[in-house]
Design a protein around this motif. Sequence first.
Motif, short mmCIF file in Angstrom:
data_model
loop_
_atom_site.label_atom_id
_atom_site.label_comp_id
_atom_site.label_asym_id
_atom_site.label_seq_id
_atom_site.Cartn_x
_atom_site.Cartn_y
_atom_site.Cartn_z
N ASN A 233 0.83 -1.20 0.00
CA ASN A 233 0.00 0.00 0.00
C ASN A 233 0.86 1.25 0.00
OD1 ASN A 233 -2.43 -1.31 -0.03
ND2 ASN A 233 -2.63 -1.38 2.21
N LEU B 263 -10.05 5.21 -4.31
CA LEU B 263 -10.42 3.87 -4.74
C LEU B 263 -9.43 3.33 -5.76
CD1 LEU B 263 -12.45 1.54 -4.69
CD2 LEU B 263 -13.75 2.71 -6.49
N ALA B 264 -8.93 4.22 -6.64
CA ALA B 264 -7.96 3.78 -7.65
C ALA B 264 -6.67 3.31 -6.99
CB ALA B 264 -7.68 4.91 -8.63
N ASP B 265 -6.22 4.01 -5.92
CA ASP B 265 -5.01 3.60 -5.23
C ASP B 265 -5.19 2.26 -4.53
OD1 ASP B 265 -3.71 5.87 -6.00
OD2 ASP B 265 -4.27 7.00 -4.21
N GLN C 249 -6.70 -0.36 -5.67
CA GLN C 249 -6.69 -1.48 -6.60
C GLN C 249 -5.26 -1.99 -6.81
OE1 GLN C 249 -9.68 -2.67 -7.57
NE2 GLN C 249 -10.44 -1.04 -6.25
N GLU D 201 -4.34 -12.29 -11.64
CA GLU D 201 -5.79 -12.20 -11.47
C GLU D 201 -6.29 -13.12 -10.36
OE1 GLU D 201 -7.25 -13.03 -15.34
OE2 GLU D 201 -6.84 -11.01 -16.13
#
Length: 390
Positions: A24, A45-47, A49, A272
């Motif tokens: 993170n 929110l983008a950070d 992911q 994934e």
Amino acid sequence: MASSSTSAASAARAGTSQTARATNVKTTRKTRKGTSSDATAPQSLADAQPVFPFTAILGQEEMKRALLLNAVNPNIRGILVLGHRGTAKSTSIRALADVLPPIEFVAECPYRCPPDKSAGLCDTCRNAKPRAKLPTMVGRVPVVDLPLGATEDRLCGTLDIERALSQGQKAFEPGLLAKANRGFLYIDEVNLLEDHLVDVLLDSAAGGINIVEREGISIAHPARFTLIGSGNPEEGELRPQLLDRFGLMAEIRTITDIDTRIAIVKRRLAFERDPIGFRAEYEPAQQALRTRLVQARDRLDTLDVPDDILRFIARLCVALDVDGHRGEITLLNAALANAAFEGRAHVTRDDIRAVATLSLRHRLRKDPLDRTDGGEKIRWALEKLEKESQ
């Protein structure tokens, strides 16, 4: 590949809290009393992911090197990536932010102004007294996406005219240019960008300042960013004015080697299925790359540029009929970045050869009847100059 990522995932789960802290974004706030605290929660929110690791991307070495050179030396002024669909253009660019060394900025400043400099600041930070007492934060370098359908207000920011007229206050809502200050502005399908947005980008990229004017009210703020564009040349060409603003241009093609294609699919599948475990497996390589970038930046201003290298650069641009002098300046900045990244004390002809095609292929004069690839022309010119110098 899948089995190796599974074992890494098991190891990662054994130390979940440590892995989370490693992957993170860490943001440190320094208060006015000099104390500090860590805020490990993602900023958006983008950070939050998980991002595919930059060091796990296979192939496309020219594009990856161009991105890293821009990270070392912002004076290169961006990169244009053109090539086939599905060749990791967007993945590589978004993964770049994960390996960039963090920056320190003034807390609560929407433009992330640096606390230790006096130039290139917004009005609030420049006029703050004493500036040394401003609280600061440490966070990741911004990589901002410009959506294809974005409006000019979304890009530049908006002024609240009613509030300005009634209360005499300049109420300004910063746009994407403000968020990209001291970072990267990424435009996917850049060749489809509307002309009026191109004009705004050209003005901001040239001056490093974004000026918003509405009804006689003017707001200016710093907008120094590295412009990154990607697209498929089959869908249209760029305006020459915008093309010339990109320092480097990388051309990428679909990989045809079977074993490499299989490895790409395996890595993507492993990511994934277990993003955290996959990222933990590549974290040592990611950290090594971050360290190398920091060392290269520290080395950049100490590099020596011999006169014979400057003469070689000028002769190359003359031989290729490059218009203007931006070609020489970009080629020199790219060579400096390459020498710093490779750990050299001075720029050599090896550095020129490594970056010449990236720096000059989009600056060559176009002849509709000439089918010769621009990269080939540059290589021929280099070989000719080398022979003449012997």
